[in-house]
Enzyme design. Structure first.
Site, PDB file in Angstrom:
ATOM      1  N   SER A   1       0.818  -1.231   0.000  1.00 40.49           N
ATOM      2  CA  SER A   1       0.000   0.000   0.000  1.00 40.49           C
ATOM      3  C   SER A   1       0.842   1.268   0.000  1.00 40.49           C
ATOM      4  O   SER A   1       0.379   2.314  -0.435  1.00 40.49           O
ATOM      5  CB  SER A   1      -0.914   0.019   1.229  1.00 40.49           C
ATOM      6  OG  SER A   1      -0.130   0.102   2.401  1.00 40.49           O
TER       7      SER A   1
ATOM      8  N   TYR B   1      11.543  -4.734  18.330  1.00 39.87           N
ATOM      9  CA  TYR B   1      11.711  -4.688  16.859  1.00 39.87           C
ATOM     10  C   TYR B   1      12.987  -5.441  16.477  1.00 39.87           C
ATOM     11  O   TYR B   1      12.993  -6.230  15.527  1.00 39.87           O
ATOM     12  CB  TYR B   1      11.752  -3.236  16.391  1.00 39.87           C
ATOM     13  CG  TYR B   1      11.896  -3.063  14.888  1.00 39.87           C
ATOM     14  CD1 TYR B   1      10.866  -3.421  14.016  1.00 39.87           C
ATOM     15  CD2 TYR B   1      13.059  -2.520  14.333  1.00 39.87           C
ATOM     16  CE1 TYR B   1      10.997  -3.250  12.635  1.00 39.87           C
ATOM     17  CE2 TYR B   1      13.189  -2.338  12.959  1.00 39.87           C
ATOM     18  CZ  TYR B   1      12.161  -2.711  12.121  1.00 39.87           C
ATOM     19  OH  TYR B   1      12.287  -2.539  10.756  1.00 39.87           O
TER      20      TYR B   1
ATOM     21  N   LYS C   1      13.407  -8.710  13.835  1.00 33.93           N
ATOM     22  CA  LYS C   1      14.253  -8.746  12.632  1.00 33.93           C
ATOM     23  C   LYS C   1      15.375  -9.783  12.775  1.00 33.93           C
ATOM     24  O   LYS C   1      15.757 -10.412  11.795  1.00 33.93           O
ATOM     25  CB  LYS C   1      14.791  -7.352  12.304  1.00 33.93           C
ATOM     26  CG  LYS C   1      13.682  -6.360  11.891  1.00 33.93           C
ATOM     27  CD  LYS C   1      12.882  -6.830  10.654  1.00 33.93           C
ATOM     28  CE  LYS C   1      11.883  -5.817  10.157  1.00 33.93           C
ATOM     29  NZ  LYS C   1      11.074  -6.290   9.016  1.00 33.93           N
TER      30      LYS C   1
HETATM   31  N1  LIG Z   1      11.884   2.642   6.393  1.00 30.61           N
HETATM   32  C1  LIG Z   1      12.950   2.183   7.001  1.00 30.61           C
HETATM   33  O1  LIG Z   1      13.842   2.974   7.365  1.00 30.61           O
HETATM   34  C2  LIG Z   1      13.127   0.699   7.203  1.00 30.61           C
HETATM   35  C3  LIG Z   1      14.420   0.251   7.541  1.00 30.61           C
HETATM   36  C4  LIG Z   1      14.643  -1.114   7.682  1.00 30.61           C
HETATM   37  C5  LIG Z   1      13.619  -2.010   7.476  1.00 30.61           C
HETATM   38  N2  LIG Z   1      12.363  -1.570   7.167  1.00 30.61           N
HETATM   39  C6  LIG Z   1      11.335  -2.594   6.943  1.00 30.61           C
HETATM   40  O2  LIG Z   1      10.788  -2.402   5.650  1.00 30.61           O
HETATM   41  C7  LIG Z   1       9.472  -2.954   5.599  1.00 30.61           C
HETATM   42  C8  LIG Z   1       8.528  -1.949   4.965  1.00 30.61           C
HETATM   43  O3  LIG Z   1       8.460  -0.791   5.767  1.00 30.61           O
HETATM   44  P1  LIG Z   1       8.374   0.691   5.154  1.00 30.61           P
HETATM   45  O4  LIG Z   1       9.585   1.406   5.587  1.00 30.61           O
HETATM   46  O5  LIG Z   1       8.011   0.640   3.741  1.00 30.61           O
HETATM   47  O6  LIG Z   1       7.184   1.280   6.066  1.00 30.61           O
HETATM   48  P2  LIG Z   1       5.699   1.747   5.696  1.00 30.61           P
HETATM   49  O7  LIG Z   1       5.755   2.836   4.674  1.00 30.61           O
HETATM   50  O8  LIG Z   1       5.045   2.048   7.004  1.00 30.61           O
HETATM   51  O9  LIG Z   1       5.029   0.469   5.020  1.00 30.61           O
HETATM   52  C9  LIG Z   1       4.725  -0.671   5.776  1.00 30.61           C
HETATM   53  C10 LIG Z   1       3.761  -1.553   5.016  1.00 30.61           C
HETATM   54  O10 LIG Z   1       3.487  -2.712   5.810  1.00 30.61           O
HETATM   55  C11 LIG Z   1       2.077  -2.870   5.844  1.00 30.61           C
HETATM   56  N3  LIG Z   1       1.565  -3.626   6.993  1.00 30.61           N
HETATM   57  C12 LIG Z   1       1.644  -3.325   8.319  1.00 30.61           C
HETATM   58  N4  LIG Z   1       0.981  -4.252   9.037  1.00 30.61           N
HETATM   59  C13 LIG Z   1       0.477  -5.149   8.148  1.00 30.61           C
HETATM   60  C14 LIG Z   1      -0.309  -6.321   8.263  1.00 30.61           C
HETATM   61  N5  LIG Z   1      -0.739  -6.783   9.450  1.00 30.61           N
HETATM   62  N6  LIG Z   1      -0.623  -7.004   7.128  1.00 30.61           N
HETATM   63  C15 LIG Z   1      -0.227  -6.552   5.915  1.00 30.61           C
HETATM   64  N7  LIG Z   1       0.488  -5.427   5.734  1.00 30.61           N
HETATM   65  C16 LIG Z   1       0.833  -4.744   6.853  1.00 30.61           C
HETATM   66  C17 LIG Z   1       1.518  -1.458   5.799  1.00 30.61           C
HETATM   67  O11 LIG Z   1       0.145  -1.505   5.424  1.00 30.61           O
HETATM   68  P3  LIG Z   1      -0.940  -0.390   5.844  1.00 30.61           P
HETATM   69  O12 LIG Z   1      -0.781   0.701   4.813  1.00 30.61           O
HETATM   70  O13 LIG Z   1      -2.229  -1.117   5.780  1.00 30.61           O
HETATM   71  O14 LIG Z   1      -0.589   0.064   7.230  1.00 30.61           O
HETATM   72  C18 LIG Z   1       2.433  -0.860   4.735  1.00 30.61           C
HETATM   73  O15 LIG Z   1       1.996  -1.227   3.448  1.00 30.61           O
HETATM   74  C19 LIG Z   1       9.118  -3.339   7.030  1.00 30.61           C
HETATM   75  O16 LIG Z   1       9.301  -4.741   7.192  1.00 30.61           O
HETATM   76  C20 LIG Z   1      10.139  -2.568   7.866  1.00 30.61           C
HETATM   77  O17 LIG Z   1      10.382  -3.186   9.100  1.00 30.61           O
HETATM   78  C21 LIG Z   1      12.095  -0.229   7.036  1.00 30.61           C
END
Ligand SMILES: NC(=O)c1ccc[n+]([C@@H]2O[C@H](COP(=O)([O-])OP(=O)(O)OC[C@H]3O[C@@H](n4cnc5c(N)ncnc54)[C@H](OP(=O)(O)O)[C@@H]3O)[C@@H](O)[C@H]2O)c1
Length: 270
Positions: free
Chosen positions: A11, A146, A150
């Site tokens: 999304s 968290y 991970k």
């Molecule tokens: N951004 C960073 O700096 C960073 C760094 C390292 C790792 N990550 C990892 O990257 C991944 C993506 O995160 P992002 O940074 O893109 O954050 P984000 O923009 O908040 O996106 C997170 C996504 O996960 C979805 N989600 C949350 N709970 C869910 C559930 N129960 N079922 C299905 N979808 C769900 C959200 O959906 P909704 O829109 O419905 O909430 C959204 O689409 C995560 O695993 C995060 O831990 C992020």
């Protein structure tokens, strides 16, 4: 024949960019999300199926995967991207908050993998890309739960290679540093009262994490690396992304535990 990817959490953030990257490269895309009715961009693209998948709802997983296979015939790549951060002192985080964090970030990955694997087994081919983080490599202040999720994804993915490689399925880990997505606004944070004995450093940590991610790097880099990991045909397991993550890992390799902890405390103004 066009290949097909299934992505969780498409999304927004990395997930949406990954969906657009695979689409641009000529793939069929099963872009899964909790609220597909809100999606307006991916639904306009050819060969993209947008459907509902909440990684904590097994029925939605089974249904989404079956619909994807019915539409495109097979799943070549699974990207377990969905996740969020719980950040705050562990003792201020309720059991419900901790369970939710584990259910989404760990059991979500395990359950979606379980649902997709039978299709990959049949084809004796496939790649599973799991989203870890720099927080899957080093412990960070006020991030212990968290971190635990991970580290779990790291162990699951590394261990599973021995079962899946012999039948033609590869495992990959993407380990981003701080990137500017919806991650900060999606974060779960407990209320930390002024008299909480674990409050020391909490305000400084919040300020540091918010500025690191707010000023974070371009998330397109992560989408591009994810595509590379899924398609390079290599046995390489880990793909670290972002200058910050690389720098932290270089320091980690050169320092002992105590030195590394001091360095991080200084960086976080603790
Ligand atoms: N951004 C960073 O700096 C960073 C760094 C390292 C790792 N990550 C990892 O990257 C991944 C993506 O995160 P992002 O940074 O893109 O954050 P984000 O923009 O908040 O996106 C997170 C996504 O996960 C979805 N989600 C949350 N709970 C869910 C559930 N129960 N079922 C299905 N979808 C769900 C959200 O959906 P909704 O829109 O419905 O909430 C959204 O689409 C995560 O695993 C995060 O831990 C992020």
């Amino acid at each position: 024949m066009r290949r097909t990817v299934l992505i969780t959490g498409a999304s927004q953030g990395f997930g949406k960019l990954i969906a657009k990257k695979f689409h641009k490269e000529g793939w069929n895309v099963i872009a899964t999300m909790r609220t597909p009715e809100k999606e307006t961009e991916l639904t306009e693209l050819d060969n993209v199926l947008v459907n509902r998948l909440d990684v904590t709802d097994k029925d939605s997983i089974t249904k989404s995967v079956a619909e994807g296979v019915e539409r495109f015939g097979k799943i070549d790549v699974l990207v377990n991207n969905a996740g969020f951060g719980l950040q705050g002192p562990y003792m201020s985080s309720s059991e419900e908050m901790v369970s939710k964090q584990m259910n989404v970030n760990v059991f979500g990955v395990l359950n979606v993998t379980r649902a997709v694997l039978p299709y990959m087994e049949k084809n004796k081919d496939g790649v599973i890309v799991n989203f870890s983080s720099i927080a899957g490599l080093v412990g960070l202040p006020h991030t212990a739960v968290y971190n635990a999720t991970k580290y779990a994804v790291e162990g699951f993915t590394e261990g599973l290679q021995y079962e899946l490689n012999p039948i033609g399925i590869k495992l990959k880990l993407v380990q981003p540093g701080a990137f500017n997505t919806g991650f900060v606004s999606s974060m779960d944070r407990p209320d930390v009262s002024d008299n909480c004995i674990y409050k020391a450093g909490w305000d400084a940590t919040v300020a540091q994490i918010d500025s690191m991610i707010g000023e974070g790097q371009d998330p397109q880099e992560v989408a591009d690396i994810t595509f590379l990991a899924a398609t390079d045909g290599e046995e390489t397991l880990r793909y670290i992304v972002g200058g910050d993550a690389i720098q932290i890992m270089e320091a980690r390799k050169q320092m002992n535990d105590v030195e590394f902890k001091s360095m991080l405390m200084e960086a976080f103004n603790l």
